[in-house]
Design a protein around this motif. Structure first.
Motif, PDB file in Angstrom:
ATOM      1  N   PHE A 159       1.893   8.588  -2.168  1.00 12.57           N
ATOM      2  CA  PHE A 159       3.414   9.907  -3.683  1.00 12.57           C
ATOM      3  C   PHE A 159       4.315   9.236  -3.159  1.00 12.57           C
ATOM      4  CE2 PHE A 159       0.939  11.657   1.055  1.00 12.57           C
ATOM      5  CZ  PHE A 159       0.400  12.230   0.522  1.00 12.57           C
ATOM      6  N   ASN A 201      -4.445   9.387  -7.628  1.00 16.01           N
ATOM      7  CA  ASN A 201      -4.886   9.040  -5.990  1.00 16.01           C
ATOM      8  C   ASN A 201      -3.548   8.829  -5.320  1.00 16.01           C
ATOM      9  OD1 ASN A 201      -7.116   9.642  -7.299  1.00 16.01           O
ATOM     10  ND2 ASN A 201      -7.696   7.370  -7.139  1.00 16.01           N
ATOM     11  N   PHE A 202      -2.743   8.668  -6.240  1.00 13.49           N
ATOM     12  CA  PHE A 202      -1.147   8.751  -4.941  1.00 13.49           C
ATOM     13  C   PHE A 202      -0.932   7.514  -4.519  1.00 13.49           C
ATOM     14  CE2 PHE A 202      -2.726  12.809  -4.182  1.00 13.49           C
ATOM     15  CZ  PHE A 202      -2.113  13.803  -4.987  1.00 13.49           C
ATOM     16  N   ARG A 233     -13.548   3.365   2.016  1.00 11.49           N
ATOM     17  CA  ARG A 233     -12.679   2.265   2.202  1.00 11.49           C
ATOM     18  C   ARG A 233     -11.372   3.248   1.676  1.00 11.49           C
ATOM     19  NH1 ARG A 233     -12.551  -2.955  -1.466  1.00 11.49           N
ATOM     20  NH2 ARG A 233     -12.155  -1.299  -2.961  1.00 11.49           N
ATOM     21  N   ARG A 264      -6.497  11.934  -0.168  1.00 18.35           N
ATOM     22  CA  ARG A 264      -6.853  11.848  -1.605  1.00 18.35           C
ATOM     23  C   ARG A 264      -8.052  12.434  -2.571  1.00 18.35           C
ATOM     24  NH1 ARG A 264      -5.642   5.805  -0.513  1.00 18.35           N
ATOM     25  NH2 ARG A 264      -3.090   5.782  -1.401  1.00 18.35           N
ATOM     26  N   GLN A 298       0.767  -1.209   0.418  1.00 17.76           N
ATOM     27  CA  GLN A 298      -0.243   0.303   0.499  1.00 17.76           C
ATOM     28  C   GLN A 298       0.886   1.179   0.100  1.00 17.76           C
ATOM     29  OE1 GLN A 298      -3.297   1.383   1.227  1.00 17.76           O
ATOM     30  NE2 GLN A 298      -4.404  -0.155   1.591  1.00 17.76           N
ATOM     31  N   ASP A 332       0.639  16.296   3.613  1.00 12.65           N
ATOM     32  CA  ASP A 332       1.196  15.093   3.629  1.00 12.65           C
ATOM     33  C   ASP A 332       2.770  14.105   3.135  1.00 12.65           C
ATOM     34  OD1 ASP A 332      -0.510  14.059   5.983  1.00 12.65           O
ATOM     35  OD2 ASP A 332      -2.193  13.589   4.981  1.00 12.65           O
ATOM     36  N   SER A 333       3.042  14.902   2.096  1.00 16.45           N
ATOM     37  CA  SER A 333       3.604  14.170   1.255  1.00 16.45           C
ATOM     38  C   SER A 333       4.752  14.844   1.313  1.00 16.45           C
ATOM     39  CB  SER A 333       3.566  15.428   0.092  1.00 16.45           C
ATOM     40  OG  SER A 333       3.760  16.491  -0.301  1.00 16.45           O
ATOM     41  N   SER A 378      -4.368   4.456   7.007  1.00 12.42           N
ATOM     42  CA  SER A 378      -3.613   2.916   7.885  1.00 12.42           C
ATOM     43  C   SER A 378      -2.034   3.224   7.743  1.00 12.42           C
ATOM     44  CB  SER A 378      -3.729   1.917   7.135  1.00 12.42           C
ATOM     45  OG  SER A 378      -3.733   1.829   5.699  1.00 12.42           O
ATOM     46  N   LEU A 379      -1.828   4.723   6.483  1.00 12.57           N
ATOM     47  CA  LEU A 379      -0.355   4.401   6.074  1.00 12.57           C
ATOM     48  C   LEU A 379       0.583   5.306   6.730  1.00 12.57           C
ATOM     49  CD1 LEU A 379      -0.748   4.383   2.391  1.00 12.57           C
ATOM     50  CD2 LEU A 379       1.032   3.237   4.048  1.00 12.57           C
ATOM     51  N   LYS A 387       3.360   0.191   3.377  1.00 10.78           N
ATOM     52  CA  LYS A 387       3.041  -0.577   4.092  1.00 10.78           C
ATOM     53  C   LYS A 387       2.782  -1.990   3.346  1.00 10.78           C
ATOM     54  CE  LYS A 387      -1.002  -0.944   5.903  1.00 10.78           C
ATOM     55  NZ  LYS A 387      -2.455  -0.606   6.380  1.00 10.78           N
ATOM     56  N   LYS A 408     -17.328   3.324  -0.975  1.00  9.11           N
ATOM     57  CA  LYS A 408     -15.868   3.954  -1.528  1.00  9.11           C
ATOM     58  C   LYS A 408     -14.959   4.449  -0.811  1.00  9.11           C
ATOM     59  CE  LYS A 408     -17.495   2.121  -6.622  1.00  9.11           C
ATOM     60  NZ  LYS A 408     -17.811   2.906  -7.676  1.00  9.11           N
ATOM     61  N   ALA A 453      -2.856  16.322   0.862  1.00 13.27           N
ATOM     62  CA  ALA A 453      -1.842  15.601   0.524  1.00 13.27           C
ATOM     63  C   ALA A 453      -0.571  16.546   0.521  1.00 13.27           C
ATOM     64  CB  ALA A 453      -2.341  15.601  -1.072  1.00 13.27           C
ATOM     65  N   ASP A 468     -14.242  12.190  -7.735  1.00 11.87           N
ATOM     66  CA  ASP A 468     -14.887  11.868  -9.198  1.00 11.87           C
ATOM     67  C   ASP A 468     -15.287  10.519  -9.228  1.00 11.87           C
ATOM     68  OD1 ASP A 468     -12.898  12.004 -11.320  1.00 11.87           O
ATOM     69  OD2 ASP A 468     -11.498  10.925 -10.453  1.00 11.87           O
ATOM     70  N   GLN A 497      -9.088  14.371  -5.122  1.00 13.60           N
ATOM     71  CA  GLN A 497      -9.453  14.536  -6.154  1.00 13.60           C
ATOM     72  C   GLN A 497     -10.266  12.668  -6.606  1.00 13.60           C
ATOM     73  OE1 GLN A 497      -9.126  17.042  -8.393  1.00 13.60           O
ATOM     74  NE2 GLN A 497     -10.734  15.404  -9.577  1.00 13.60           N
ATOM     75  N   GLU A 498     -10.022  12.007  -6.009  1.00 13.02           N
ATOM     76  CA  GLU A 498     -10.821  10.665  -5.297  1.00 13.02           C
ATOM     77  C   GLU A 498     -11.748  10.762  -5.616  1.00 13.02           C
ATOM     78  OE1 GLU A 498      -8.940   7.277  -3.403  1.00 13.02           O
ATOM     79  OE2 GLU A 498      -9.610   5.238  -4.708  1.00 13.02           O
ATOM     80  N   LEU A 546      -0.105  19.351  -8.895  1.00 15.92           N
ATOM     81  CA  LEU A 546       0.826  18.511  -7.659  1.00 15.92           C
ATOM     82  C   LEU A 546       0.980  17.381  -7.429  1.00 15.92           C
ATOM     83  CD1 LEU A 546      -0.185  18.146  -4.479  1.00 15.92           C
ATOM     84  CD2 LEU A 546      -2.827  17.384  -4.979  1.00 15.92           C
ATOM     85  N   ASN A 547       0.672  16.482  -9.011  1.00 13.35           N
ATOM     86  CA  ASN A 547       1.101  14.779  -8.900  1.00 13.35           C
ATOM     87  C   ASN A 547       2.262  15.503  -9.922  1.00 13.35           C
ATOM     88  OD1 ASN A 547       0.852  12.933  -9.413  1.00 13.35           O
ATOM     89  ND2 ASN A 547       0.865  13.010 -11.749  1.00 13.35           N
ATOM     90  N   ASP A 583      -7.831   3.445   3.550  1.00 15.32           N
ATOM     91  CA  ASP A 583      -6.138   3.298   3.434  1.00 15.32           C
ATOM     92  C   ASP A 583      -4.900   3.809   3.403  1.00 15.32           C
ATOM     93  OD1 ASP A 583      -7.333   0.753   2.164  1.00 15.32           O
ATOM     94  OD2 ASP A 583      -7.117   1.319   0.232  1.00 15.32           O
ATOM     95  N   TYR A 584      -5.927   5.137   3.045  1.00 11.39           N
ATOM     96  CA  TYR A 584      -4.972   5.957   3.332  1.00 11.39           C
ATOM     97  C   TYR A 584      -4.670   6.601   4.767  1.00 11.39           C
ATOM     98  CZ  TYR A 584      -3.324  11.304   2.698  1.00 11.39           C
ATOM     99  OH  TYR A 584      -2.283  12.282   2.301  1.00 11.39           O
TER     100      TYR A 584
END
Lengths: 294, 437
Positions: A43, A258-259, B428, B394, A40, B100-101, B435-436, A49, B425, B97, B400, B396-397, B72-73, B432-433
């Motif tokens: 960036f 979505n990085f 979830r 996230r 997972q 956090d980056s 959890s990092l 992870k 969606k 983002a 979307d 942008q997600e 950004l990306n 995920d985000y």
């Protein structure tokens, strides 16, 4: 005469440049992709992870992803079938001794010079439901003005048309080259025997051009699977409601918007294996029917 | 060593010293990646050019790098590769983002209180870029959503353009009248973009996500099942079903403008950053453009909008001289005089109170009432969790997924089902985000 390469090391030295280039630009990234697919991440790996095969199980249990897979296969079949048959027919017609043959050839080939994104932009204008040429024409002829962007089937149709048009020139060039390589003596002999156009096409031209067709088949499948991302981005953004969300576009969104490079890596592996598998099957099946030389 | 050698050595020494002097006098180079395309790019380039020619210490090179998500990306990717620019323009929803980056440093690290007067910045804007007590970036271009009206079509339909629709039901009525009278084929358009949903949530004072709209902690759930969200979707669906709203395409700003300029609709909701462009375009096409406040749901009082647009972020791990030069440029860029020019050229509202004073003093808003509406809407905004804007990693997600949800509604799904699916969606993606970290 036994011509052996002197020494055991020398051949490897000669191979070294190729090995380095392939290693740097193919094997190393491929290995990293494989690794990334197990994580997972955020960036571009700044945070990650280990999750094992979770990315893959996620994808294969996601109804959205499976739907994208079906749409992509359907899209690829249409693009390849329509694209190849259309360009083959035009190539056969163009291969005759026409007065304006050169001008016609150039005008038919140039769309290939455009990138898929540019082709998408052009067709976006043409398909514009309110001010586009397509609907202007349909309105005059049949009095209908379909909304190409809001209807899932129409949106996919629009993409198929654009993709076929964009790759048409490429296919045409190869078919023309293939046709011109067919020796006149075969055709003349057939004519003497009284074979008409359709018989010549079926028994001489199609078998003799099969290596080209086979090559184009592989290339077009790759095109439909991988090169259409810009087109989708410009024209539909995967919509309406994911009806044109091709696998490669989903990959782009996850990886670069979505990085989520882990999920994107898993998708690229799936896509890679899928296309490799498909190509192998083709070599096993269609490949046997191909006549090389003649 | 003989005399000759000494002479040569001397010359070389002098030359080296002179070269050193030239090098130290050369301006510090600062690169900026931004997303200002079209006419707004010209205004931006004009400002930067003015900065470069009026002083010799800093030279700013601005590069257009595509849409907001692309910039950004690209910035985060290039920072990983060690080739990041000095400054990056990042859209409002990219803020978490960006933080956090780990690529950027908070701007208050360089800016001391005597260098910039934060109290002169608009509260709504200042609040947006204030995260966990730190000022992360320099506000630059801020906008909100407003209603644009084709006054000529309004009159043709028998509507009064000086009494514009201000609620959801008034929009429906006006659209019906426009279509039925034959003034235009459709009543209204706006890009199929979640940004408008965000604005309408704020207008109802509702947060988009939990944890104080993501301000006290990273969000874990989204309020798509709230009455406020359903209100937005239900109204939008009605407009679509009755063929009053026309789909301009997903996030397709240009297409929405094209429909408005082509007089396919009599109303458009879009960013205030197009005030200059649309007013002018209307003039050229021969119709009068009038702006009005963003229409809101009937049942709830108007709370205010989220300042959309972007701010400029400073990339970390750069030589001190480069960062300091970048700060000099940012202070200049957000100074009242520049903000006045930027506002007049684009329609982005001035982010400083003193810039508003300057504009009022010269009578700008009296002469150009279209600009006043945009500004008033921001000044009237009440400070609340909803109007402060959501922080989502996230983002942008999320946009979307909500855009997809409305497309499902257009395809026949019910509002409840589409929003429920979106919630699953999105949450979830949040899990995920989170959890990092």
């Amino acid at each position: 005469m036994d011509s052996k390469f002197p020494g055991k090391v020398l051949p490897y030295i000669f191979l070294l440049p190729t090995i380095i280039v392939c290693g740097m630009f193919i094997y190393y990234p491929a290995a990293m992709t494989f690794r990334a697919s197990m994580y997972q991440s955020l960036f571009f790996g700044a945070r990650e992870k280990f999750v094992g095969f979770q990315n893959f199980t996620r994808l294969f249990t996601s109804p959205d992803y499976l739907r994208s897979l079906r749409i992509t296969i359907f899209f690829a079949i249409l693009v390849v079938a329509i694209g190849l048959s259309l360009s083959f027919m035009i190539a056969v017609l163009l291969n005759r001794k026409l007065r304006a043959a050169k001008a016609l050839r150039i005008s038919l080939v140039w769309p290939y010079a455009l990138s898929p994104a540019v082709a998408g932009t052009i067709w976006l204008f043409l398909f514009n439901p309110h001010s586009g040429l397509v609907n202007y024409f349909l309105d005059t002829v049949a009095n209908i003005k379909p909304d190409w962007f809001s209807n899932p089937k129409l949106a996919l149709t629009m993409l198929v048309v654009t993709a076929v048009w964009n790759n048409f020139g490429y296919n045409l060039v190869f078919f023309l080259a293939g046709l011109q390589n067919i020796s006149d003596s075969f055709v003349e002999a057939a004519e003497v025997d009284g074979a008409g156009f359709w018989v010549q096409l079926r028994h001489i031209i199609i078998p003799l051009i099969s290596p080209t067709t086979f090559f184009l088949l592989v290339i077009n499948i790759n095109y439909a699977f991988f090169d259409t991302v810009g087109m989708v981005d410009v024209m539909t953004k995967g919509g309406p409601a994911n009806a044109t969300n091709l696998l490669i576009y989903q990959l782009y969104k996850d990886g670069f918007q979505n990085f989520n490079s882990g999920l994107a890596a898993a998708q690229s592996l799936i896509l890679f294996l899928f296309v490799v598998g498909l190509t192998l099957v083709q070599f096993r099946t269609t490949g046997r029917m191909v006549h090389y030389g003649g | 060593m003989n005399f000759r050698n000494c002479k040569v050595l001397g010359i070389v020494l002098v030359a080296v010293l002179m070269l050193g002097a030239i090098v130290s006098a050369a301006p510090v180079k600062v690169t900026l990646w931004h997303s200002m395309g079209g006419e707004n790019k010209n205004i931006m380039d004009g400002l930067i050019n003015e900065f470069n020619t009026t002083q010799s210490e800093v030279e700013v090179q601005a590069i257009y790098r595509g849409t907001y998500p692309e910039v950004l990306n690209a910035a985060i990717a290039s920072a990983r590769a060690g080739t990041a620019p000095t400054l990056v323009q990042i859209y409002e929803v990219g803020s978490l983002a960006a933080i956090d980056s780990g690529v950027f440093v908070p701007i208050d690290e360089f800016l001391t209180r005597d260098m910039v007067d934060w109290s002169d910045y608009m509260d709504a804007v200042f609040n947006y870029y204030q995260v966990a007590g730190r000022q992360w970036s320099m506000p630059f271009n801020s906008s909100s959503a407003i209603l644009y009206i084709n006054a000529d079509l309004f009159r043709k339909a028998g509507l009064d353009p000086n009494n514009p629709p201000s609620t959801y039901s008034e929009i429906i009525e006006a659209s019906k009248q426009i279509v039925e009278s034959g003034a235009a084929p459709y009543g209204i358009t706006w890009p199929l973009h979640t940004w408008f949903v965000e604005q309408w949530m704020a207008e109802q004072g509702a947060p988009l996500v939990n944890n104080d709209n993501g301000r006290s902690a990273r969000p874990t759930s989204i309020n798509t099942d709230s009455a406020e969200m359903k209100r937005i979707f239900t109204w939008w669906k009605q407009l679509y079903d009755e063929k009053l709203w026309i789909n301009a395409g997903v996030e397709d700003w240009d297409q929405a403008n094209a429909l408005f300029m082509g007089q396919q609709v009599a109303m458009e909701i879009t960013s205030t950053s197009d005030v200059t462009f649309l007013t002018q375009a209307g003039k050229e096409a021969g119709f009068e453009v009038i702006t009005a406040q963003l229409p809101v749901p009937d049942e709830v009082p108007r709370v205010g909008v989220v300042p959309g647009g972007a701010s400029i972020w400073v990339v970390g791990n750069k030589p001190k001289a480069e960062s300091e030069a970048a700060i000099k440029f940012l202070i200049w860029m957000s100074a009242p005089e520049q903000q006045v020019k930027w506002h007049k050229g684009t329609g982005y509202f001035p982010i400083r109170k003193s810039a508003v004073d300057l504009l009022e003093k010269e009578g700008w808003f009296k002469e150009n009432p279209n600009f006043e509406v945009a500004l008033k809407q921001v000044l009237d905004t009440q400070s609340s969790i909803g109007t402060q804007g959501a922080l989502i990693g996230r983002f942008q997600e999320v946009r979307d997924i909500l855009e997809e949800a409305f497309q499902k509604v257009m395809g026949g799904s019910t509002v409840d089902a589409a929003l429920k699916d979106a919630k699953t969606k999105i949450e979830r993606s949040f899990a995920d985000y989170n959890s990092l970290f």
